[in-house]
Structures are given as C-alpha cells and as structure tokens.
Write a protein that holds these residues in place. Structure first.
Motif, PDB file in Angstrom:
ATOM      1  N   GLU A  78       0.834  -1.203   0.000  1.00 22.26           N
ATOM      2  CA  GLU A  78       0.000   0.000   0.000  1.00 22.26           C
ATOM      3  C   GLU A  78       0.874   1.261   0.000  1.00 22.26           C
ATOM      4  OE1 GLU A  78      -2.613  -0.997   3.331  1.00 22.26           O
ATOM      5  OE2 GLU A  78      -4.133  -1.572   1.875  1.00 22.26           O
ATOM      6  N   LYS A  83      -1.682   4.578  -1.400  1.00 23.68           N
ATOM      7  CA  LYS A  83      -2.908   4.724  -0.610  1.00 23.68           C
ATOM      8  C   LYS A  83      -3.306   3.408   0.039  1.00 23.68           C
ATOM      9  CE  LYS A  83      -5.666   4.635  -4.841  1.00 23.68           C
ATOM     10  NZ  LYS A  83      -6.655   5.392  -5.640  1.00 23.68           N
TER      11      LYS A  83
ATOM     12  N   GLU B  78     -12.632  14.912   0.474  1.00 24.60           N
ATOM     13  CA  GLU B  78     -11.622  13.851   0.347  1.00 24.60           C
ATOM     14  C   GLU B  78     -10.779  14.069  -0.915  1.00 24.60           C
ATOM     15  OE1 GLU B  78     -14.214  10.414   0.817  1.00 24.60           O
ATOM     16  OE2 GLU B  78     -13.514  10.250   2.887  1.00 24.60           O
ATOM     17  N   LYS B  83      -7.080  11.733  -0.390  1.00 24.98           N
ATOM     18  CA  LYS B  83      -7.320  10.324  -0.086  1.00 24.98           C
ATOM     19  C   LYS B  83      -8.687  10.122   0.549  1.00 24.98           C
ATOM     20  CE  LYS B  83      -4.339  10.661   3.969  1.00 24.98           C
ATOM     21  NZ  LYS B  83      -3.126  10.104   4.592  1.00 24.98           N
TER      22      LYS B  83
ATOM     23  N   SER C  79     -11.782  12.177  -5.613  1.00 26.38           N
ATOM     24  CA  SER C  79     -11.288  11.604  -4.359  1.00 26.38           C
ATOM     25  C   SER C  79     -10.720  10.216  -4.595  1.00 26.38           C
ATOM     26  CB  SER C  79     -12.402  11.538  -3.315  1.00 26.38           C
ATOM     27  OG  SER C  79     -13.484  10.760  -3.786  1.00 26.38           O
ATOM     28  N   GLY C  82      -7.488  10.495  -6.314  1.00 27.07           N
ATOM     29  CA  GLY C  82      -6.479  10.990  -5.385  1.00 27.07           C
ATOM     30  C   GLY C  82      -5.959  12.369  -5.735  1.00 27.07           C
TER      31      GLY C  82
ATOM     32  N   GLY F  82       1.241   8.009   2.657  1.00 23.34           N
ATOM     33  CA  GLY F  82       0.896   8.083   1.236  1.00 23.34           C
ATOM     34  C   GLY F  82       2.097   8.180   0.325  1.00 23.34           C
TER      35      GLY F  82
END
Lengths: 240, 240, 240, 240, 240, 240
Positions: A78, A83, B78, B83, C79, C82, F82
């Motif tokens: 991830e 993310k 978001e 994210k 969203s 990203g 992230g």
C-alpha cells in the motif's frame, strides 16, 4: 463430520500467544491461529492527539497491515500504491474500536497507545487473531506505563478483556475459526468480538452467498461465544 | 416513552423515495429518511472490469460520499485531502456487497452497474438510506438495460430486493432508525441489511459504550427486521 | 432564428434560486439554469487561515465539484483518483475570486466563509450558475453572522452583488447562456462575471474553433451584460 | 508619465528569443521578457494518447512549471508536495489551448508534441512569455518532423502564429507587459493571446481591486493587440 | 587510447561555473560539465525546521530534479506523477549530505540554506556537477548572510570545500568524468565526493556489469581524487 | 579494546539464517544479525514487466520496508503517509542492484522474482542483513522454479553469491558490523556488498562526521571483505 484439517466444527485451530517478542515495544505479541501469524506491538507514549488535548483522557488506536507475501499470491504494498485500501482501513478501525471498548480513558490519563498488527502470514482469521493478540500487547503496555508511573498506581485503564473469532457457514454447516480454505467457500462469514464475560463488542455478519436466517445467525453466535471464551482463557494464561 | 421527535421506539422517520431525479443516469433516486437525503444514481455500461472479462458475468459496485456541508460542521473534501477516509471506504464496500447479494451475475451478463450514493444532507442513517435508495436506482437501471436489449429479455438479474435500517440502544431502550441526535448517544449501534423475505445480508453491531448482551442483540434484530419490511414495502410501492 | 430549445439568442434558460435548501449551512441555495442544478452552501466560521491571522481581515474561498453522474457519462471521482483535476481547480479559483471582488475584508472581520458549489446535474454553464447561486448563499451567511453578532451591526461586508453567465458563438451567431448541446458546438466560448452595476469582475473568452475578432467579442460582451442584469434581478428578488 | 523602469505605458520590456537552447529537444527556446526567463522545449513523438488513436489526428499539449527559486521567495516543489497546484494547472491548460488554436490536427497526423515551459526566473508575465516562446519551439518541432518525413511534405500543421502579452491597470493607467512590481499593484490584470493576424485566441481579464468598465476593457485590449503584434514580429524574425 | 570525444582517460570535460545567474537567490550558479548543465540556487532563510528549534544550530538541505526534457527522451514530471522517484530521492540526499559535511552548524546559527539543483540538460554526471556547483552557491549564500549580519562576522560556517566527480570502467579502462555515452557502457560506475584537502566525504561504487576488484577500485579512487582537485581549483578560481 | 557488547572490532554479531519461514513464498528467510531481524521472501512468477516483454530475459527486483515499531521509537507507516521515504527508496534500490549483479537474465528466462525484505526488528545493519538473507531466499526461489520446470534444467540463473556487511569508524577505530548503538556514533559509515569470491558489487561510504582518508578507507574495506567472507560461509552452510 470432520473438517479438512481434522477439526470438529466447534474447534479452534492451535493458538499460540508469544509475549515479549520485540525488544523495543512496550508490549509485543506474536500470535498464531494455526498458520495465521500476526505480530502485534503496542507503542505507549505520553500525550494525546491534538483534538483530545486538555481532556484528561487517553487514546488507543490501531493499524493493521499485511506483508506483501503474507498471502498465497504477492500483493502490492500500500505504501507503493500510495494509498491504503478499503479492507485495511476497515480492519484497522475494527481493531481500534474493539480495544477501546475495554479502555477507561480517564484512568489511562493523557497517554496514547498505538497497536500495530502486521500479518506476517495469512491463513484466514487475520483480524480476529490481531484483536486477540493486540489485547495482550495492550495489557503489557498498560502494565509498563504503571511501572514507569505514567499512570496512577490505583488506576485501572483496562475494564475487561477482549478476544475475537471468526465463524461461518460452509456447505450448510456452522464452523468456528475458519481457515482460508474454508473462508473462501463460506456462504456466510461472521466476525465476533467478545468481552471476557461473554458480551458482545462487535458482531459483523455478511452473506457471501445466500442470505442467512435467524436460526443460522443464532448458531453462529453460539459458536463464536464459545470460541471467544477459549481465547480469553488463553490470554489470561499467558498474562499469568 | 416517546422520542425527541415524537416517534415511538419502533417507528421509522418519514421515508420518501423519488425516482427519476436525474436526466442523465440510467436509474436515479433521491431518498430521504427524515432529514437525511441521499442522491443515488445507477450508471449502467457494457463491459466489465479487466479481472472479470471473458467470464460471462457482470459486476455491481458502489461509491458513497458526503458533500462537505452535508453535516452540521463542514468537513474537508476527500478529493482535496487526496485520499479517501476509512469510514467512506467502509460504507462504499457495505453498499456494494449489499446490492451484489441480490444480483445474478450470469443473468446480468458482461455489464457493469455503478451506484453512486452522495449524501446531500446528513441526519443519521446515511448508509442505510443509501442502500435502500440505491436498490431502487439499481432496479431502474436493470429495467433500462432490458429495454435497450443489453440484457436478455428472459434474464432476471435481480434475485430479490434489499433494504437497510439502523437500530440502537439509547438510554437502555432499543430504537429503530436513529436520527443523528440519537445516534451520538447510543450505547449500541447496529446496521442491518435485509432481503425482502426477511433474511439477513449484513448485520453490523457495535458497542459504542458498554458491551451488549444476547437479549439486547435479539431486541435490536427484531426491530430491524420490522423496519426493513416497511422499507421494502415503500420500495415496491414506488417501483409500481 | 430560434435555438434548439426554442429560445431567442439573447434569452436565458429558466432560472430558479431556492434559498435555505440545507438545514445545516449558514447559507444554502439550489440554483438551476435550465437543467443545470448546483447546490451552493456557505459555511461561516470564526477565525481565518494562518497566513491571515492578526490582520483584522476576513477570507472567502470556494470549492467546486461535480457529482460523478452529474454528466451524461459517469466520470471518476477526484477523491478516488487521489487528485483534483485542472478544470476543477480552475473553476474553484474563478468562483472564489468572483465573490471576493464584492467583499470588504475589513468589514467581515477575522471570519471565514467557504462556498461549496456541488453540481448535481450538468447541462452547460455550471460555473456561471455556481457563481450566481453562491452569491445568494454568501449573502445569507453574512446576514446570519450579523444576527449572531459575529460581525458588527454597522459593517457592510458585501460591497455589491455578483452574477455570471456564459455566452458563445454557435454557427456564427452570438448566443446567451449556452446549454450543453450548444456549448460543444461553440466556436467561441466566454464566461463573464459582472457586478450588479454592470461592471466586469472577470471576462474569460476562449476560441474553441477559429479565433474571434473584436466585433464578435463586443457582441458577446453585450449579450453577457444583459444576461447578468437579468440574473442580478433574480438574485435581488429572492433575497427580498 | 514613465513607469518604474522607464518604459512608456505601451512599451514592451526587452524581448529575446533564443532558439536551439537544448541539444536534446526537437524544438527549444529560452525566451525572456525583461527578467522573466522561460525555457520552452518541444518534444515530438510518433503516436497519440489512447483516446485519440485511429483518428488520423495529432495532439499538442503543454506543461508549465516554476523552479522553486524562480521567485523572490522559495516555493515548495509540487513534486515534493505530491500534487500540482491550481495555478500551475490553469496555466498549463491555457498554454495548451493557445497552441492548439493554430494546429491543424489532420495535417499533423498521429503525432504528439508536448511543450514544456519551465520558468527559470520570474518577474511577471511568465505565462505570456511561455506562450510566445513555446510557439517558436513548436514551429521548430514541426519543421523537424517534416525533415524526418514524419509529416507529409505538403502538410501545413501550423495554421498561424500565436503570441501573448499581459496588460493591466495600475494607478488608473492602462499598461502593457506588466513586470512583477506592477503586477502586484494592478487593479485589473488581463492576459491576451492573439494570432498573428490580430484576432483573439484567449482573453482573460480579472478585477484584482475594483471592477472594470467597458472603456477600461477596450483600452486594455488595444494595448494587448499592439503588444502581440510586436511579439509576432520578434517570433518571425528569429524563425527567419 | 582516446575517448569518443577526444579526451584522455584522466581528463575532465570542459567545466564552467557561472556565479550570480539568478536575480532572486542568495547564491546561484549555472554549472556545466561538458553538455551537462545544472542550475544551482541557494535560498537562505532565518529559522530552522521544527525538530531543530532551540538548538542554536542551523540546517542545510538539498533538492535535485530534472526538467522533463533534460534528457534525450522526455520523462514524466514527478509533480504530475504525484510522487518523487527513488533516483531523485537518492541524489537529493547525497547532495545534502555532501554539503553538510563542510558545515559547522553552530557557526551557521539557527538559519537554513536550501540548495535547489535543477538539471536543465543532462549528459552524464548530473549529480557530481550539482554538488560541485551547489558548493559555490552555498558559499555565496553564506557570504550574503554575513553581509546581512545574519551570521556573526567572526563565524566560519564553512569548514572546507566540496567537489564531486564520476569515474567508471569502460571496456576495461578506468575513466574520469563519464559522459552519458560512456556511462551507459560502464561496467563499474563510481561517484566520489571529496573535500578540498583530498579526503573523502562520500564514495559510491556500483558494479553495473561484472563485480570489480580491489585493484580496479584503487585505480578509480586515484582518478577521482585527481579530478576533484581540479574541480576544487575551478571553484576557488570563480570564488576569487 | 572490546566493544559495548564484548565483540572485537573485526567480529560479526551472531548471525542466523532460517530458511523456509513462510508457507506461501517460493523462498523465505528470517535472517538475524544480532537483534536485527529481517523477513525476506522471494516471490517467483512467470512473465516480466511490460518494458522487458519479448526480450527472453528475466527480472529481479526488491522492496525494503520497516514495521512501524521495528525501531526504538514508533515511525509512521509509509502507506499512511501516502508516500515512500527517500531512505526506503534508496535501500530497496540497493538490494535490487546487489542481487541482480549475480543474475544471468537469459538463464532466468522471462520470469520475475521479487524480494520483499521487511524489517521486524532493527538494531543497525538492516540493509546488509536484508541483502544477505535475500540472497538465500532468491536461491531457494530459483531452485523452486527449476523443480517446477519454469527454468531449463541446465540453466544457471545464479552466477555467484552475494553478502553484505556494514563497517564504520567509531572513536577512531574501524569496526565490523555496527550495532545501532555504534552506528549513531560512527564518524564514517560504509556498506559493502561482495560476491562470494571477494569482489565488490557495491561500496557506499559516507562521512557522518569528519571526512575520511585513504588509509581509513582501506582499513574499512579490509574489515568488510573479511565479514562478507564469513557471511558467505553461513549462507552456503544453510543452503547445504
């Protein structure tokens, strides 16, 4: 009828809870439910997140993750994808909620404990193993804080114990503690988090195939309550 | 004992399901459970995601989101934060699973239906309103596909109906369809997704305060089954 | 010559401005220019961003977004991707600049108003509808702040009114308030933001096909000024 | 009245356009408008983006960026922040649109030209310098493709020339080609993109302070058309 | 044996170090090693990152980046991809470490200098050119701070000089300062950062093809030490 | 002089290499250098990345990561932030390069092996332990592929063995295999990757404090070569 690995329907896989796995963490446990192995560490620090400052209350949170090759096929990291996936988010939140259910924030004081549950090897039931192991790591971290006088000697931040187990219906039969091979075939899949006195913290049942009726739901809850009681006993045994 | 808004414990808030809200989508519903308002659109397209190509089977998925000022205090978007939060992920997954439980993938053929559930105003129960509304949008999209001959005339992609409702224990009393004001005080909070014939697709119960026992769990399930039956009737009424 | 929907070249689509749409926001408007529908909410809070603290001056900003199925074909959520796309950024900035042009920061004091403009259904002219609706939501939020004594009673944070409209040349004919069907065919596309007294806040003209000359530019500006005057009248009417 | 640097209101800063700056790019220009310096490279490749394949048509796009210390105070890198800001997006889109206005996609064939405009030093007017320089780099890249026989010898992918300049009102006086010191004080700021024959590709006027009226708008357009004509002459001079 | 460009194995490419390239930065250098051109700017500000506050010590850091068309084939911008690549990270860290090796943090006081090294054109050795140029920009920024009395007059924040060069083995022959054409063929590639007195700050050798033995390593180190001495002389020459 | 843990300067910490740790991976090793523990898994799959398809050659790559509480103080997860940090990128690249140095791509055929090196507990030397353990996992994965006939029986994809060790100068004394406590005090820190026959794959020396001279460099290389030879013996012993 016996299961693929010889267990009876109401039988847990062999469970081991190894305390003090890490030299750094305030609490650390390597828990295994059969071939599922999860490393749970508890990191205790003074202070709380900004939104909680000045409240006199503590905070407990959790993060769950899988190593890329914990599973049969390698999954992307991830961190590399940039993310966190929905499943990871969901399980992290479940673990955090489950542990907070037995925390007295006032007794904890303005301290934070973060539980990291990293799945080293997955074979079904990773989230329930994580909760069961994380409880022990949490208890050790609380003890550590008391020894360091970061929590008042008379305070009891833990109001009970927490254990969790999965149950499911496979080929029409309710089974306790599904291994991966059973999990993928389950018509219904349920994760149940219980306190040591047999009450419920979380019940999450999902129809993977056909919807389930009230009778099936009851059978699954019975199995889960029994399994959690056994896991509670194992936790108390290692905690001495 | 009456609730803050005059309802009895087993009473739903006023429910409206307005079909055909959008001129563009193949199915679209503005659903309200009291002051909770969710716009549900179903987008039907030919083809399936790459991992499903050649299977002869279709796919249904869902995305849930809240407008920033759907709530009492504005929340960051978001998209701006870059994210998706854990709660959003969790609810999107729940809606998708719930609807897929009544889909016959073979009958749907290699077509995809995406349900977008955008909360325009939130007052508790947004996920259950979303599921209840999304089912109607999904049904309309399936009908549209059949009219366009994208699905065989004799195929029945929908194997049942789906509705959802929240239940919870507030001040020791089990209540149906919690408004936000009740939700924040609930000791136990449960979301239940049922098929039209009263079986369970999803049961998610969480102890927010004290753990709950089997008796409380049963009382909540009774309330939820009753509420879902009423919602099913409302869905069938608008679908004619 | 009449347009595809029967309008004359200098005619707006039916415009509605519904105040008080949301129970939570300090100002909220559902504005429609024909089939284009935008929900505009104004969120008023005390305090300003860090870089403005201690200045004695307030701040107004805006965020624009489209629901994924506001358009004829579903678009991915920003969203989920990203990141925010260039078009969204551009329009959010335009809305913010337009509204700030009629704000007296000193009179607003160290307060912030955020305008969220979410397109529920798109049919051309979403940014101009958003500006026109957002002005009304902003005015309501300012009034709310004055009623709450967050702004001095004698302060006049709003120095004027703002409205916006699109104009364009389609098949050689200058047209007011383009619908989507006209927009995609336009050789030149222009968005004009005016104050209530007919001066310009923003003029953005783009040659989509052939470049345009000074005569065409003047014809478009004439149309836009007329359209903005009508929209200003509609705003003042709903604001009483 | 003379300006801070001695120019008259209708005078450009010294303009230089240095071709062939880079050994790698198919077209490359270091353009300066006074102390504003922008490196524009044109990268020509065979093939087009996926959504355009098989159309027989080419594509031209642009990316604008600033080095972190191009400005008086160091700005964070967008790569480090992990996202592109709204201003960068807006300008990249403007440059791309401006250049596409003089491209005949059919004549270009299924080839792509990407213009990278990197501001090495900023002193106002970076976007207009970028457009003016990028046109020359684009022309060189087209010539290169013709020499390499990647475009038919008789094809004319360029249908005209493009130049751009900023204008604004400072202390009530309309000025051409604002330097940074003037830009920050401007009541109205406008960027105008013209073709070589004096028509408009893009007109973007913004009231930074008071709204502007039709007379002011006309004065600014007059200045801009004159400035663009001078820049066009400079472009043609270096292109021989 | 002579190299493709006529150099002997122990010969540097033509090196130029142009100080004061930028009007904004406290130190700025355009450095070229043959066709490799890097713009190095030093931005000096009062204050240090949060983790260093109150220490009485300063901080120096660096960021390296390449323009998209610095290379023969255009590369995607890291800002567009939304993340920084491993190579960029690695080189930024190397430059920062190299310069910090000659900084006396106490003498610098609580000030920060950021070095931005942007490759305008790449032809091998970009990181070593960047280090060599950045040292000069750093020295100029330190002088600027002393002139502005931001550093005590008697303090000597620079404890030495830094230069860097690449060496490698191509077709069995150890070579100094590889051009791109040589770099891609090198069996072993090494970057060496030296102080002006010939000691090592960083030695990074990598076997691209066959592993290298101690003799080869020694030959490369000899070449590098010689090259760094020449670069040090060039730095001192431009710094007067 | 003896070290804090009783070792002599040229002594490794106790090294263990446990093969077959994971039930899922084609190769898996839990390697420990003292208290540093790294889980290395090798995932072997048919096929290669897109850019290598049709070449007839295979690919080997690596990803390194640390569990958040592998260290004394908990670090944020890169998945949560992230993005991947520079140090992680740098080490992942080093591990990949080191292993590719002993791979014959042609002999491997169009297959890919990914090495995941996850640090479960850190106490200095995590990258060198990772390389040393990953080599064994890689060897096991190659053997597995040969047993599965995915590689020709006569092919020898491994051209040698690889081991790595850190060395450094602490209080003026060159030491082998630094523990964390030594690492933080080291003036010079070097990581050396060797083949089994004592040649170099990678030499990375960094002056953390004062620059180092040629004599010190030589002393460190001597230590490293000796340490790698011992590690090679340990690898060969477990591989039988």
């Amino acid at each position: 009828m016996s299961r693929f690995d010889g267990r009876t329907p109401e039988q847990l896989r062999p469970v081991t809870i190894q305390r003090g796995w890490s030299k750094h963490a305030e609490g650390s446990v390597l828990v295994s439910f059969g071939d599922t192995k999860v490393l749970c560490t508890a990191s205790a620090t003074q202070g709380v997140p900004r939104w909680r400052k000045g409240s006199g209350e503590g905070w407990v949170t959790a993060e769950y993750s899988m190593l890329p090759r914990a599973t049969n096929t390698r999954g992307d990291r991830e961190s590399v994808r940039g993310k966190i996936g929905g499943r990871t988010h969901e399980i992290s939140r479940l673990i955090g909620r489950s542990l907070r259910a037995v925390i007295d924030y006032k007794a904890l004081g303005e301290n934070t404990i973060v539980l990291d549950c990293d799945v080293l090897q997955a074979d079904g039931g990773t989230r329930t193993a994580a909760i069961t192991g994380a409880y022990v790591a949490l208890a050790d971290a609380v003890t550590w804080m008391q020894q360091k006088k970061l929590i008042r000697a008379t305070a009891k931040p833990l109001t009970g114990t927490v254990a969790a187990v999965s149950v499911g219906i496979v080929d029409g039969v309710p089974l306790l503690d599904l291994a991966y091979e059973e999990d993928v075939k389950a018509e219904t899949d349920m994760n149940v988090v219980c306190t040591g006195d047999g009450r419920f913290i979380e019940v999450q049942g999902t129809a993977e195939g056909a919807p389930f009726d009230r009778t099936e739901l009851n059978a699954l809850l019975d199995l889960a309550v029994g399994g959690c009681a056994e896991l509670t006993a194992a936790q108390l045994a290692v905690l001495g």
